[in-house]
Motif scaffolding. Structure first.
Motif, PDB file in Angstrom:
ATOM      1  N   LEU A   1       0.831  -1.200   0.000  1.00  0.00           N
ATOM      2  CA  LEU A   1       0.000   0.000   0.000  1.00  0.00           C
ATOM      3  C   LEU A   1       0.870   1.256   0.000  1.00  0.00           C
ATOM      4  CD1 LEU A   1      -2.725  -0.945   2.660  1.00  0.00           C
ATOM      5  CD2 LEU A   1      -2.994  -0.904   0.170  1.00  0.00           C
ATOM      6  N   PRO A   2       0.487   2.282  -0.766  1.00  0.00           N
ATOM      7  CA  PRO A   2       1.215   3.560  -0.704  1.00  0.00           C
ATOM      8  C   PRO A   2       1.107   4.180   0.681  1.00  0.00           C
ATOM      9  CG  PRO A   2      -0.204   3.447  -2.659  1.00  0.00           C
ATOM     10  CD  PRO A   2      -0.575   2.280  -1.777  1.00  0.00           C
ATOM     11  N   GLU A   3       2.075   5.004   1.002  1.00  0.00           N
ATOM     12  CA  GLU A   3       2.126   5.612   2.333  1.00  0.00           C
ATOM     13  C   GLU A   3       0.884   6.459   2.636  1.00  0.00           C
ATOM     14  OE1 GLU A   3       4.035   5.442   4.871  1.00  0.00           O
ATOM     15  OE2 GLU A   3       5.705   4.249   4.125  1.00  0.00           O
ATOM     16  N   ARG A   4       0.285   7.044   1.600  1.00  0.00           N
ATOM     17  CA  ARG A   4      -0.865   7.934   1.852  1.00  0.00           C
ATOM     18  C   ARG A   4      -2.076   7.183   2.387  1.00  0.00           C
ATOM     19  NH1 ARG A   4      -0.542   7.405  -3.734  1.00  0.00           N
ATOM     20  NH2 ARG A   4      -2.415   6.572  -4.780  1.00  0.00           N
ATOM     21  N   TYR A   5      -2.108   5.845   2.206  1.00  0.00           N
ATOM     22  CA  TYR A   5      -3.228   5.051   2.704  1.00  0.00           C
ATOM     23  C   TYR A   5      -2.985   4.509   4.109  1.00  0.00           C
ATOM     24  CZ  TYR A   5      -4.983   5.079  -2.085  1.00  0.00           C
ATOM     25  OH  TYR A   5      -5.448   5.466  -3.306  1.00  0.00           O
ATOM     26  N   ILE A   6      -1.826   4.812   4.680  1.00  0.00           N
ATOM     27  CA  ILE A   6      -1.491   4.292   6.005  1.00  0.00           C
ATOM     28  C   ILE A   6      -1.289   5.477   6.941  1.00  0.00           C
ATOM     29  CG2 ILE A   6       0.086   2.855   7.348  1.00  0.00           C
ATOM     30  CD1 ILE A   6       0.847   1.469   4.733  1.00  0.00           C
ATOM     31  N   PRO A   7      -2.295   5.825   7.733  1.00  0.00           N
ATOM     32  CA  PRO A   7      -2.175   6.992   8.613  1.00  0.00           C
ATOM     33  C   PRO A   7      -1.175   6.747   9.730  1.00  0.00           C
ATOM     34  CG  PRO A   7      -4.186   5.784   9.104  1.00  0.00           C
ATOM     35  CD  PRO A   7      -3.586   5.139   7.882  1.00  0.00           C
ATOM     36  N   ALA A   8      -0.623   7.844  10.232  1.00  0.00           N
ATOM     37  CA  ALA A   8       0.260   7.737  11.389  1.00  0.00           C
ATOM     38  C   ALA A   8      -0.529   7.221  12.578  1.00  0.00           C
ATOM     39  CB  ALA A   8       0.891   9.091  11.708  1.00  0.00           C
ATOM     40  N   ILE A   9       0.129   6.391  13.403  1.00  0.00           N
ATOM     41  CA  ILE A   9      -0.553   5.807  14.556  1.00  0.00           C
ATOM     42  C   ILE A   9      -0.891   6.897  15.559  1.00  0.00           C
ATOM     43  CG2 ILE A   9       1.528   5.335  15.874  1.00  0.00           C
ATOM     44  CD1 ILE A   9      -1.554   3.044  15.572  1.00  0.00           C
ATOM     45  N   ALA A  10      -1.990   6.722  16.270  1.00  0.00           N
ATOM     46  CA  ALA A  10      -2.429   7.700  17.249  1.00  0.00           C
ATOM     47  C   ALA A  10      -1.444   7.778  18.404  1.00  0.00           C
ATOM     48  CB  ALA A  10      -3.816   7.318  17.774  1.00  0.00           C
ATOM     49  N   PRO A  11      -1.415   8.903  19.132  1.00  0.00           N
ATOM     50  CA  PRO A  11      -0.588   8.986  20.338  1.00  0.00           C
ATOM     51  C   PRO A  11      -0.938   7.876  21.310  1.00  0.00           C
ATOM     52  CG  PRO A  11      -1.416  11.147  19.739  1.00  0.00           C
ATOM     53  CD  PRO A  11      -2.114  10.164  18.852  1.00  0.00           C
ATOM     54  N   ILE A  12      -0.019   7.555  22.195  1.00  0.00           N
ATOM     55  CA  ILE A  12      -0.172   6.378  23.049  1.00  0.00           C
ATOM     56  C   ILE A  12      -1.407   6.466  23.935  1.00  0.00           C
ATOM     57  CG2 ILE A  12       1.291   7.293  24.885  1.00  0.00           C
ATOM     58  CD1 ILE A  12       2.308   4.381  25.246  1.00  0.00           C
ATOM     59  N   ALA A  13      -1.736   7.642  24.436  1.00  0.00           N
ATOM     60  CA  ALA A  13      -2.925   7.760  25.288  1.00  0.00           C
ATOM     61  C   ALA A  13      -4.175   7.418  24.516  1.00  0.00           C
ATOM     62  CB  ALA A  13      -3.023   9.177  25.853  1.00  0.00           C
ATOM     63  N   GLU A  14      -4.255   7.898  23.248  1.00  0.00           N
ATOM     64  CA  GLU A  14      -5.438   7.614  22.440  1.00  0.00           C
ATOM     65  C   GLU A  14      -5.471   6.150  22.051  1.00  0.00           C
ATOM     66  OE1 GLU A  14      -7.450   9.030  18.200  1.00  0.00           O
ATOM     67  OE2 GLU A  14      -5.838  10.199  19.115  1.00  0.00           O
ATOM     68  N   ALA A  15      -4.299   5.574  21.751  1.00  0.00           N
ATOM     69  CA  ALA A  15      -4.258   4.165  21.374  1.00  0.00           C
ATOM     70  C   ALA A  15      -4.723   3.284  22.510  1.00  0.00           C
ATOM     71  CB  ALA A  15      -2.828   3.791  20.950  1.00  0.00           C
ATOM     72  N   GLU A  16      -4.269   3.597  23.724  1.00  0.00           N
ATOM     73  CA  GLU A  16      -4.682   2.791  24.864  1.00  0.00           C
ATOM     74  C   GLU A  16      -6.187   2.925  25.090  1.00  0.00           C
ATOM     75  OE1 GLU A  16      -0.483   3.207  27.330  1.00  0.00           O
ATOM     76  OE2 GLU A  16      -2.256   4.304  27.962  1.00  0.00           O
ATOM     77  N   ALA A  17      -6.702   4.136  24.921  1.00  0.00           N
ATOM     78  CA  ALA A  17      -8.137   4.324  25.108  1.00  0.00           C
ATOM     79  C   ALA A  17      -8.920   3.550  24.062  1.00  0.00           C
ATOM     80  CB  ALA A  17      -8.480   5.816  25.022  1.00  0.00           C
ATOM     81  N   ALA A  18      -8.422   3.532  22.803  1.00  0.00           N
ATOM     82  CA  ALA A  18      -9.122   2.811  21.745  1.00  0.00           C
ATOM     83  C   ALA A  18      -9.117   1.326  22.023  1.00  0.00           C
ATOM     84  CB  ALA A  18      -8.458   3.099  20.394  1.00  0.00           C
ATOM     85  N   GLY A  19      -7.976   0.820  22.497  1.00  0.00           N
ATOM     86  CA  GLY A  19      -7.916  -0.610  22.775  1.00  0.00           C
ATOM     87  C   GLY A  19      -8.820  -0.994  23.924  1.00  0.00           C
ATOM     88  N   CYS A  20      -8.794  -0.237  25.005  1.00  0.00           N
ATOM     89  CA  CYS A  20      -9.584  -0.595  26.170  1.00  0.00           C
ATOM     90  C   CYS A  20     -11.051  -0.297  25.979  1.00  0.00           C
ATOM     91  CB  CYS A  20      -9.055   0.130  27.411  1.00  0.00           C
ATOM     92  SG  CYS A  20      -7.473  -0.508  27.978  1.00  0.00           S
ATOM     93  N   ALA A  21     -11.379   0.511  24.964  1.00  0.00           N
ATOM     94  CA  ALA A  21     -12.798   0.775  24.695  1.00  0.00           C
ATOM     95  C   ALA A  21     -13.516  -0.473  24.227  1.00  0.00           C
ATOM     96  CB  ALA A  21     -12.940   1.877  23.646  1.00  0.00           C
TER      97      ALA A  21
END
Length: 377
Positions: free
Chosen positions: A135-155
């Protein structure tokens, strides 16, 4: 009342069969947690090469995490430099198989399916990872900051790492072997069991319901076509949340009702790796294109490997319906009963501990609150 008692008896029979092998699988998982360095995965997942994808698939395969439990781990890997292909491979191989689910597969189905399942999972993860790397880079967004990532996972409601998990994640203090073993086994029979314990019980009751209420040879009569039955397993498995261990007794019960080994393999691959919650969180965190590659690779590869599984069983002259449960029947009854009682106690203990941990988290101030003007001191 007779049907209810028969349903409970069938569910208890399934649980008795699985309990000794589940305990063994969680024990091995604890050893892996204790002996494999925490930073090993991150060091080998960087870049977009084929090797990093293979490492992601092979290192993720033995880890017994569910599809939403693996999300926080994958987010952390991606944030620390893991490539999109390696992260995708890790996210597929990890929930589709694991040492605990392989032990139960050997116990409740047969040795050949015990081999086909991890091989198919690793190959599916590799195909998906290689596709993600294209996949081209434009289709792969930068990962969210760690606080948001943890919240997304635990949600998702599947992670139960506890309030102090992030604080200990960066600890560099060396531990002795005995302490590492205690920690690894405590994690396997604590946090890990709380993640999958409830779903394991749900899977056992589902298997008992299939055994009690589904007519014999149902899939031979209603879904006799090879691809029809595999497509039916896709429709059931993609949105359904079921971990690798709890999917095994369900698949064994379906096989007893006439399901083909290929269709059972489709369910064993698709069910643990996809569910509505995982797909939703993935789309928000990793982007819709990468999520489409993830789901598409699982669907296509599961159908291909399901077809190949049927051909392999036919070529070897094996009847999977004739050998179901043969391995487990060799275990003494006292071992099954003792393992069942112990596993029930461990599941109850893990779930209670998880509930208390979430309650404590709800009352613990967050770092942002402490740092805010007028915050707690």
């Amino acid at each position: 009342m007779d049907l209810l008692l028969f349903f409970l008896a069938e569910s208890w029979h399934v649980f008795r069969q699985a309990a000794p092998f589940l305990l063994f699988g969680f024990f091995i998982a604890g050893l892996l947690k204790a002996l494999v360095p925490a930073d090993l995965l991150v060091r080998h997942f960087g870049g977009r090469g084929v090797v990093s994808v293979l490492k992601g698939a092979l290192l993720g395969a033995p880890l017994p995490l569910c599809s939403c439990g693996v999300l926080p781990a994958a987010m952390g890997l991606r944030r620390q430099g893991a490539g999109p292909g390696a992260t995708t491979a890790f996210m597929i191989a990890t929930p589709e198989t694991g040492v605990d689910s392989l032990a139960v597969t050997y116990a409740m189905i047969d040795p050949l399916m015990t081999v086909l399942r991890p091989v198919s999972a690793v190959l599916t993860a590799t195909v998906a990872g290689l596709a993600a790397n294209l996949l081209p880079e434009r289709y792969i967004p930068a990962i969210a900051p760690i606080a948001e990532a943890e919240a997304a996972g635990c949600a998702t409601g599947c992670c139960s790492g506890g309030c102090d998990a992030p604080a200990h994640a960066g600890s560099a203090s060396p531990l002795g072997m005995s302490a590492r073993l205690r920690g690894g086994l405590g994690h396997a029979f604590g946090e890990m069991l709380s993640d999958v314990g409830l779903w394991l019980v749900v899977g056992v009751f589902a298997a008992g319901a299939i055994s009690a209420f589904v007519p014999p040879a149902f899939f031979l009569d209603a879904l006799g076509g090879e691809f029809t039955s595999m497509l039916a397993m896709l429709v059931v498995g993609v949105p359904m949340y079921v971990c690798a261990s709890s999917s095994t007794p369900i698949a064994a019960s379906l096989l007893l009702k006439g399901l083909s080994p290929g269709a059972a393999l489709v369910f064993l691959l698709v069910g643990p790796a996809t569910n509505a919650t995982t797909i939703t969180v993935m789309a928000r965190t990793f982007g819709t294109v990468l999520t489409g590659v993830y789901v598409g690779a699982i669907v296509v590869c599961s159908l291909v490997f399901g077809y190949l599984a049927n051909r392999i069983y036919t070529a070897l002259g094996l009847d999977i319906h004739a050998v179901l449960g043969v391995v487990t029947e060799a275990l003494p009854a006292w071992l099954e009963l003792a393992s069942s009682a112990l596993l029930l106690l461990l599941i109850a203990r893990a779930l209670l501990h998880s509930r208390h941990g979430h309650a404590a988290c709800a009352h613990e101030p967050r770092p942002a609150d402490l740092a805010a003007p007028g915050g707690l001191r």
